[in-house]
Scaffold this active site. Structure first.
Site, PDB file in Angstrom:
ATOM      1  N   HIS A 111      -1.183   0.777   9.840  1.00  0.00           N
ATOM      2  CA  HIS A 111      -0.917   2.108   9.055  1.00  0.00           C
ATOM      3  C   HIS A 111      -1.947   3.227  10.012  1.00  0.00           C
ATOM      4  O   HIS A 111      -1.613   4.387  10.107  1.00  0.00           O
ATOM      5  CB  HIS A 111      -1.271   1.946   7.620  1.00  0.00           C
ATOM      6  CG  HIS A 111       0.033   1.201   6.963  1.00  0.00           C
ATOM      7  ND1 HIS A 111       0.834   1.608   6.101  1.00  0.00           N
ATOM      8  CD2 HIS A 111      -0.002  -0.247   7.223  1.00  0.00           C
ATOM      9  CE1 HIS A 111       1.699   0.565   6.037  1.00  0.00           C
ATOM     10  NE2 HIS A 111       1.209  -0.496   6.178  1.00  0.00           N
ATOM     11  N   ASP A 119       1.230   8.009   3.089  1.00  0.00           N
ATOM     12  CA  ASP A 119       1.786   7.001   3.602  1.00  0.00           C
ATOM     13  C   ASP A 119       2.853   6.240   2.524  1.00  0.00           C
ATOM     14  O   ASP A 119       2.891   6.582   1.475  1.00  0.00           O
ATOM     15  CB  ASP A 119       0.551   5.721   3.600  1.00  0.00           C
ATOM     16  CG  ASP A 119       0.993   4.366   4.346  1.00  0.00           C
ATOM     17  OD1 ASP A 119       0.113   4.177   5.172  1.00  0.00           O
ATOM     18  OD2 ASP A 119       1.948   3.677   3.976  1.00  0.00           O
TER      19      ASP A 119
HETATM   20  N1  UDP Z   1      -2.446  -7.996   6.729  1.00  0.00           N
HETATM   21  C1  UDP Z   1      -3.190  -9.146   6.536  1.00  0.00           C
HETATM   22  N2  UDP Z   1      -2.350 -10.365   5.959  1.00  0.00           N
HETATM   23  C2  UDP Z   1      -1.471  -9.935   5.477  1.00  0.00           C
HETATM   24  C3  UDP Z   1      -0.389  -8.948   6.043  1.00  0.00           C
HETATM   25  C4  UDP Z   1      -1.376  -7.911   6.472  1.00  0.00           C
HETATM   26  O1  UDP Z   1      -4.443  -9.413   6.894  1.00  0.00           O
HETATM   27  O2  UDP Z   1      -0.682 -10.858   5.197  1.00  0.00           O
HETATM   28  C5  UDP Z   1      -3.371  -6.931   7.413  1.00  0.00           C
HETATM   29  C6  UDP Z   1      -3.238  -6.902   8.915  1.00  0.00           C
HETATM   30  O3  UDP Z   1      -4.401  -6.990   9.216  1.00  0.00           O
HETATM   31  C7  UDP Z   1      -2.805  -5.486   9.389  1.00  0.00           C
HETATM   32  C8  UDP Z   1      -2.656  -4.837   7.832  1.00  0.00           C
HETATM   33  O4  UDP Z   1      -2.813  -5.733   6.994  1.00  0.00           O
HETATM   34  O5  UDP Z   1      -3.698  -4.877   9.931  1.00  0.00           O
HETATM   35  C9  UDP Z   1      -0.858  -4.308   7.921  1.00  0.00           C
HETATM   36  O6  UDP Z   1      -0.124  -5.355   8.273  1.00  0.00           O
HETATM   37  P1  UDP Z   1       1.500  -5.019   8.505  1.00  0.00           P
HETATM   38  O7  UDP Z   1       1.593  -4.347   9.507  1.00  0.00           O
HETATM   39  O8  UDP Z   1       2.220  -6.518   8.760  1.00  0.00           O
HETATM   40  O9  UDP Z   1       1.973  -4.642   7.118  1.00  0.00           O
HETATM   41  P2  UDP Z   1       2.833  -3.568   7.075  1.00  0.00           P
HETATM   42  O10 UDP Z   1       2.950  -2.624   8.181  1.00  0.00           O
HETATM   43  O11 UDP Z   1       4.116  -4.033   6.559  1.00  0.00           O
HETATM   44  O12 UDP Z   1       2.157  -2.653   5.977  1.00  0.00           O
END
Ligand code: UDP
Ligand code: UDP
Length: 469
Positions: free
Chosen positions: A18, A121
């Site tokens: 993000h 966000d």
């Molecule tokens: N993350 C994590 N465990 C999870 C999912 C995400 O530690 O099970 C962390 C990961 O380090 C990453 C952040 O959360 O930096 C965002 O993850 P992701 O982009 O997969 O999630 P989304 O984009 O759907 O928010």
């Protein structure tokens, strides 16, 4: 008065996936003379976020950085063995939303020059929108994933409160049916925090002033047309395809980023498969061993990046295991004959731009996909959670990569090295992916060129915002 200055405040949620696109968008806006204030939760979710933020600030000292306090999730090591590793992340999203809601009003109401608009966000629409509305500040939202995932997100609350997993596919108007198998199990479960976050934010989609998406027409034409043409939701606000977000200089870490480049410089053009699975990979060590065996078996040269599962804070580093401990000496030896394995943060977007890299073995985080598109690198996907299967579909549909639908969500079952090796070998030898990836790169560059889609869309918005300053 604001003296004609356009001023934006930006508030990313947690995680590198993000923060990185927020900072790239901020850079784009700064280059168009927009004043930027960045508001972030403290402490950050993982260490790399705070490091990236300070490098960003050194590059752009004119940016005002503001923080608010948010509770830090417990380290992964404190989780019980049956808890999924994603749980602390979902908790973190909730905490950041509620902490931001408390802190924001006093922070932004006295800004000088006053805010022209706000970018928040998509995980926090329901927390932030009531505040920006009460202050009459236009609230745009950065959607940090694909338009394909956006069609699902914006339609989520219209789907029944509990998606029946017996369905084969979900119908969303204007786009191909979404197979149920591509939806995260957390969103199909009746009571998960992740689902709650979606249920709270999805109904707010029509209330925001516009969405910025890190994508481009040539990649997701059908989805963008369905979204912009009101097929997905009749009251859809304006949607702007601002991608691909361009990687920035400040993303390089000191001299540390150079490490793999020395090795890459010695490899033939297009020969290396680069395997990296996001900012904090969630693989068990047993799976990482199979991954390493698979890469050896593929016969290709490779750069493999592995990460510890507990990587939130500086203290956690002390608990890290060494590569030898993870892979064992024998496997480390055979791996080193054909490849380079790194157990640290790498400068991914730079590596993807290196001419030795001919393929990307990726978890299909959306930023990773857009970085590969920017550099014309074919993708073999191993999507593991969240939006990643839908993102992998975007790549496969546009013909510059593929993925194996039988490998399961993260931790569902162990994928053996033989299978991985054969898949990677076939992928790296398929010329059609390379040809298509080169075309994708050309389109990506066109979208971001002077006079390209992004520039034109932003200039129109600037004209609109100027009327309010
Ligand atoms: N993350 C994590 N465990 C999870 C999912 C995400 O530690 O099970 C962390 C990961 O380090 C990453 C952040 O959360 O930096 C965002 O993850 P992701 O982009 O997969 O999630 P989304 O984009 O759907 O928010
Ligand atoms: N990244 C990086 N080095 C690493 C791992 C990740 O530079 O060793 C960057 C990557 O280039 C991307 C971001 O971290 O910009 C990860 O975002 P993505 O959406 O691909 O995946 P997430 O980590 O959020 O699941």
């Amino acid at each position: 008065m604001s003296d004609g200055v356009i001023h934006v405040a930006m508030l990313p949620c947690a995680g590198m996936g993000h923060l990185t696109p927020f900072l790239r968008l901020a850079t784009f806006l700064l280059h168009h003379n927009i004043k930027v204030t960045l508001i972030t939760p403290q402490p950050t979710f993982i260490l790399h976020e705070s490091q990236l933020l300070s490098r960003f600030h050194s590059s752009f000292p004119q940016v005002t950085l503001l923080h608010f306090d948010a509770p830090q999730p417990p380290p992964l090591s404190s989780l019980s063995s049956d808890s999924h590793v994603a749980i602390p992340y979902f908790q973190r999203i909730e905490d950041v939303g509620s902490s931001a809601a408390k802190a924001l009003s006093p922070l932004i109401s006295s800004f000088s020059p006053p805010l022209t608009f706000f970018v928040s966000d998509f995980f926090m629409i329901s927390s932030i929108l009531p505040i920006t509305q009460s202050l009459s500040i236009p609230n745009y939202v950065l959607f940090t994933s694909s338009t394909t995932f956006f069609t699902f997100f914006s339609h989520f609350s219209a789907l029944s409160s509990s998606l029946p997993s017996s369905l084969e596919a979900v119908e969303i108007p204007g786009v191909p049916p979404l197979p149920i198998s591509s939806i995260s199990p957390f969103l199909l479960a009746p009571n998960s925090t992740f689902k709650k976050i979606f249920m709270e934010n999805s109904p707010m989609v029509t209330k925001v002033d516009g969405f910025f998406i890190n994508t481009f027409e040539a990649l997701e034409h059908q989805q963008l047309e369905a979204v912009k043409g009101g097929k997905v939701l009749s009251e859809m606000p304006p949607v702007f395809a601002f991608g691909p977000f361009v990687p920035c200089e400040f993303e390089k870490e000191g001299d540390q980023w150079k490490k793999p480049f020395k090795w890459l410089d010695d490899q033939p053009s297009g020969s290396v498969v680069f395997a990296n699975f996001g900012s904090s990979s969630l693989f068990e060590w047993e799976q990482i061993k199979e991954l390493a065996r698979g890469l050896v078996r593929s016969g290709c040269r490779f750069l493999l990046v592995v990460k510890d599962r507990k990587y939130y804070k500086e203290e956690d580093k002390k608990e890290e295991s060494s590569l030898e401990e993870v892979l064992g000496d024998e496997l480390v030896d055979s791996v080193r004959k054909k490849g380079l394995v790194m157990k640290e943060w790498v400068y991914q977007s730079g590596i993807l731009s290196h001419e030795a890299v001919g393929g990307f073995f990726s978890h299909c985080g959306w930023n990773s996909i857009m970085e590969a598109a920017w550099n014309g690198v074919p993708i073999f996907g191993w999507p593991q959670q969240g939006d990643q299967r839908m993102n992998a579909e975007v790549v496969e549909r546009s013909g510059w990569g593929t993925w194996n639908k039988n490998w399961g969500w993260i931790g569902e079952h162990l994928v053996k090295g033989n299978e991985i090796g054969d898949a990677i070998s076939m992928f790296m030898n398929d010329e059609s992916f390379k040809i298509k990836a080169t075309q994708i790169k050309e389109e990506a560059r066109k979208a971001r060129s002077v006079g390209g889609d992004c520039e034109v869309a932003l200039q129109k918005l600037i004209q609109k915002w100027k009327k309010n300053v």
